[in-house]
Write a protein that holds these residues in place. Structure first.
Motif, PDB file in Angstrom:
ATOM      1  N   PHE A 162       0.858  -1.177   0.000  1.00  0.00           N
ATOM      2  CA  PHE A 162       0.000   0.000   0.000  1.00  0.00           C
ATOM      3  C   PHE A 162       0.904   1.241   0.000  1.00  0.00           C
ATOM      4  O   PHE A 162       1.745   1.412   0.882  1.00  0.00           O
ATOM      5  N   VAL A 163       0.721   2.080  -1.022  1.00  0.00           N
ATOM      6  CA  VAL A 163       1.509   3.313  -1.161  1.00  0.00           C
ATOM      7  C   VAL A 163       0.600   4.493  -0.860  1.00  0.00           C
ATOM      8  O   VAL A 163      -0.436   4.664  -1.501  1.00  0.00           O
ATOM      9  N   HIS A 164       0.991   5.295   0.118  1.00  0.00           N
ATOM     10  CA  HIS A 164       0.156   6.407   0.566  1.00  0.00           C
ATOM     11  C   HIS A 164       0.640   7.731  -0.014  1.00  0.00           C
ATOM     12  O   HIS A 164       1.811   7.885  -0.368  1.00  0.00           O
ATOM     13  N   GLU A 165      -0.266   8.680  -0.100  1.00  0.00           N
ATOM     14  CA  GLU A 165       0.128  10.058  -0.398  1.00  0.00           C
ATOM     15  C   GLU A 165       1.081  10.528   0.689  1.00  0.00           C
ATOM     16  O   GLU A 165       0.911  10.215   1.866  1.00  0.00           O
ATOM     17  N   VAL A 166       2.075  11.295   0.284  1.00  0.00           N
ATOM     18  CA  VAL A 166       3.083  11.750   1.240  1.00  0.00           C
ATOM     19  C   VAL A 166       2.480  12.805   2.157  1.00  0.00           C
ATOM     20  O   VAL A 166       1.942  13.807   1.701  1.00  0.00           O
TER      21      VAL A 166
END
Length: 849
Positions: free
Chosen positions: A764-768
């Motif tokens: 899962f890649v999140h907004e920074v």
């Protein structure tokens, strides 16, 4: 060009005296010989012989005196000036909280106000603002009419307020841009007249740019600068654009920045190194010196994986400034549902809050922590952070094996026994037993289900796996009598084949020094062990100051089992301040072993992280072995209770369970070091092959395919895992940068394996949500240290003109010197040998001896 002739040996009077004396002795000998030879040869032949001999003597004397011909000449050196502009997220801040004095100084620097006629008046206004007073808008000498004075004062005040409003709308980045390219005062063009200028944009990394980029909008910058970080050290390593001037030496750095740095590096040390090379650094401070009014979610500390029905703890650090005495509300949200709310009164410093998380159903649960946006905040985009936890419907199954109930066993048993998410089994070989009960309180045998002596072996039957249901085995100070080679072989299979985690705790009596097991030696991550005992050396100091304290390595700081606080600096301090240890087994690392925590000698002895490694991990087959070279983790409870001792062992048990539960099969375990990452954050994919399978397929290669969870047929990216030289069973590689979203990673081995089940793990890649925005204040202290360490000077927008004096000319003439040593030139040797040859031939032809 100037030429000089000098004798180097004349600098040593002793050598000169010896040389002169030797020449005089030889000269006397030549004269005596000449007087003798005059009676044997003609007058002309005698004169020729003495001339030749004296010539050779003079050449030899010159050789002794070491004559050198030197000449000096001037060359032109073209230096380069690196002008680096900070484009990190904090530079998008609008300093509306700046004082009127700061705004007036900035307006003058940007040439929004001021000229030769009114500069004196603006100086008086600055002095009034500095004194905390309202400026005298109109001088009495300007007009005697009270009505006109009032109108003129109101007009000037409104004009200045309008300028202040314009400045409030400018970000720090825009101010830096205007300072460099303002047509009314083009600093950049004036610097270019002094030499070559290279422009650089920097944040987490540095990239070269062109002046046309600065003259246009900087709303979009290259992705490779990583705006979510600030790395001043990287800016000081920037070498410019690499154009024709790229090979010219760097004469200085100009940094336009607010001084924020979250790289965990030391930019002052880098600046000091530049100072030693005579390369000064001139930081230009942007941003108000006043603390901004801002509420921010600075950092979150939480486990990425937890057990269902467990109560994992979220630790949130809330930054507060400019709202002293006001109530701050922090809410834990899941979707639109409000799970918990906490309130506190702001004191101007960061506040640490704790929230209990939990879920009665397995799976990935997303949360959001947010604060209310208070009126007047400097930034409104740092008031919330999202995060996720993967809840697993399972327990961590732990086996604790000890010889006797020593202190380490007692407190470790209590810590694990009280943890509801740990299924603990114990084996204690030596314990009091009076025979009143059918059996001892703890089991006193380590059963491995080995075949009985009279049992007929069935080669087709699957061999029993005594530890198949365990995630973690902790072996304490056990004797060789109770844990023998056959036990170690089963433990080896548990680690290497089943992917389990083995912890070996050092013991004063037995483990591992008294064991002679080849299997144990193979499992150990260290070798050549020796005892270090500080028990008596510093016994008189308070208990919490005694012995060897621990510090984490960079690799240890990344592991969740060592994280006691969300802030790295705070976490390091916690570890260094934990009570020390009076006894330690010191060893040498084996290939593939990694130090996670090392010991700090109580006597400030020279540090060797590898030699002083206390907690060491080594991948072994599909699992790992952790060596803990002390027998006193229980000392961490001194005046702290269960806080850190229980948390460490609980996190270790969960860490072991996650490793064994990694995606894979009986041949390989596939996992990520982080399943939830921010965009741009580095994550590592790892495949651990069993030793048996690797022997059959020594050249196996592994490819990882990345697909979006919603589009499993579309491959977003793929990459090959690289075999580690120090551990052939381990293949690793960093993931490419991915856009925010939910992904699946599929392991594709080059060999066909039994079964058709895919090996898949989620990502899962999140907004920074950048840590840049956790603190928006400018940092003049850091920039001052950098400037002074390098021989430069800290500047402000109001004093940026001083650059033209500090950097007068980058094109300089350098005086060079070259020399040729005559005394060891080949021609001197040829002349001496030639003269002596002629002298010898002349003597022989005339019948002389």
């Amino acid at each position: 060009m100037e030429k000089h002739f000098q004798f180097n040996s004349l600098e040593w009077s002793g050598w000169t005296i010896v040389s002169v004396c030797a020449v005089l002795v030889v000269l006397v000998s030549i004269i005596l010989l000449f007087r003798y030879e005059r009676r044997l040869v003609s007058h002309g032949i005698g004169n020729a012989l003495i001339a030749l001999r004296i010539s050779a003597l003079i050449l030899i004397l010159l050789t002794f005196l070491e004559p050198v011909l030197t000449w000096s000449f001037n060359t032109e050196k073209t230096g380069r000036l690196i002008v680096a502009l900070d484009v990190s997220d904090s530079m998008n801040t609008q300093d509306r909280h700046a004082s009127k004095l700061e705004k007036l100084q900035l307006a003058r620097a940007l040439k929004m106000i001021g000229n030769d006629q009114i500069d004196a008046r603006l100086d008086r206004w600055e002095a009034a603002y500095a004194a905390g007073e309202e400026p005298a808008w109109v001088e009495e000498s300007e007009t005697a009419n009270p009505e006109k004075r009032t109108q003129l004062a109101e007009s000037r005040r409104e004009n200045l307020e309008t300028i202040f409003d314009e400045i409030d709308q400018m970000s720090r980045k825009e101010i830096a841009q205007k300072l460099l390219t303002n047509p009314a005062h083009p600093i950049l063009d004036q610097l270019k007249q002094r030499g070559d200028i290279d422009l650089v944009l920097f944040a987490g990394d540095a990239v070269p740019t062109e002046q046309t980029t600065l003259e246009n909008s900087l709303a979009e910058v290259p992705d490779q600068v990583h705006m979510e970080l600030s790395n001043l050290s990287q800016a000081l390593k920037a070498a410019g654009s690499g154009s024709e001037s790229g090979n010219s030496p760097i004469s200085g750095y100009v940094l336009l920045t607010d001084g924020r740095d979250n790289s965990q590096l030391d930019p002052v040390s880098t600046a000091e190194q530049l100072g030693q090379m005579k390369v000064p650094v001139y930081p230009v401070l942007l941003g108000s010196a006043n603390q901004p009014k801002d509420i921010s979610v600075s950092a979150l500390d939480y486990p990425q994986t937890a057990f269902k029905d467990d109560k994992p703890l979220l630790k949130a650090r809330i930054g507060t400034s400019g709202f002293e005495g006001q109530d701050v509300r922090v809410a834990l949200m899941q979707g639109d549902q409000e799970l918990a709310v906490k309130r506190f009164k702001s004191s101007g410093v960061s506040q640490l809050l704790e929230f209990e998380l939990g879920s009665d159903k397995p799976g990935r649960q997303e949360y959001r922590l947010e604060t209310d946006i208070l009126p007047g905040e400097t930034r409104e985009d740092n008031n919330e952070k999202t995060f996720a936890i993967n809840f697993v419907d399972d327990k961590s199954h732990v086996l604790l094996v000890e010889e006797t109930a020593r202190w380490e066993f007692r407190f470790l048993h209590n810590a694990l026994e009280r943890d509801k998410r740990i299924d603990l089994q114990q084996v204690l070989f030596e314990q009091p037993y009076m025979g009143l009960l059918p059996q001892p309180f703890f089991p006193n045998q380590l059963l491995i289900n080995a075949p009985q002596p009279n049992q007929v072996a069935d080669n087709n039957a699957e061999q029993p796996k005594p530890f198949a249901d365990k995630d973690l085995i902790i072996i304490g100070d056990v004797s060789p009598e109770h844990v023998q080679e056959e036990h170690w072989k089963q433990i080896q299979a548990f680690v290497g084949d089943q992917g389990g985690t083995l912890v070996l705790l050092a013991g004063k009596k037995y483990l591992p020094l008294q064991h002679r097991s080849q299997t144990l030696n193979e499992l150990l991550p260290v070798k050549d062990l020796s005892v270090v005992d500080w028990n008596q050396a510093n016994f008189k100091v308070p208990p919490n100051e005694r012995g060897m304290h621990l510090a984490l390595t960079p690799e240890g700081e990344l592991e969740p089992l060592f994280q006691f606080d969300a802030t790295p600096d705070v976490n390091r301090d916690i570890w260094k301040n934990l009570p020390g240890h009076l006894w330690f087994l010191q060893g040498t690392l084996k290939p593939g072993a990694t130090v996670l925590a090392y010991g700090l000698s109580p006597f400030n002895a020279p540090l060797n992280e590898e030699r002083d490694g206390v907690i060491v991990v080594r991948q072994y087959g599909a699992g790992q072995v952790i060596w803990i070279g002390i027998d006193s983790t229980w000392r961490w409870r001194f005046r702290m209770g269960d806080r850190y001792h229980h948390r460490f062992w609980g996190q270790l048990a969960r860490w072991a369970a996650r490793n064994k539960a990694s995606a894979g099969n009986e041949f390989v375990k596939f996992s990520l070091n982080k399943t939830d990452v921010d965009a741009g954050e580095i994550a590592t994919a790892t495949a651990r092959w069993t030793q048996v399978y690797l022997k059959e397929h020594p050249n196996i290669k592994s490819t990882v395919e990345i697909v979006r969870a919603a589009e499993p047929d579309q491959i977003v990216a793929s990459f090959e895992l690289q075999t580690q030289k120090n551990n052939p069973q381990l293949q690793e590689a960093n993931l490419p940068e991915l856009d925010p979203g939910e992904y699946e990673l599929r392991l594709k081995p080059s060999t066909q394996q039994p079964g058709d089940k895919e090996i898949v793990t989620p990502l899962f890649v999140h907004e920074v949500k950048t840590i840049e925005l956790g603190n928006l204040a400018s940092n003049p202290q850091l920039l001052t240290e950098m400037a002074e360490s390098s021989g430069g000077k800290l500047l402000t927008p109001g004093t940026i003109d001083e650059l033209l004096e500090l950097i007068p000319n980058l094109n300089q003439e350098i005086s060079n010197q070259d020399e040729v040593s005559l005394w060891d030139h080949w021609l001197i040797l040829v002349l001496i040998m030639g003269i002596l040859t002629v002298e010898w031939a002349l003597r022989k032809l005339n019948g002389l001896p």
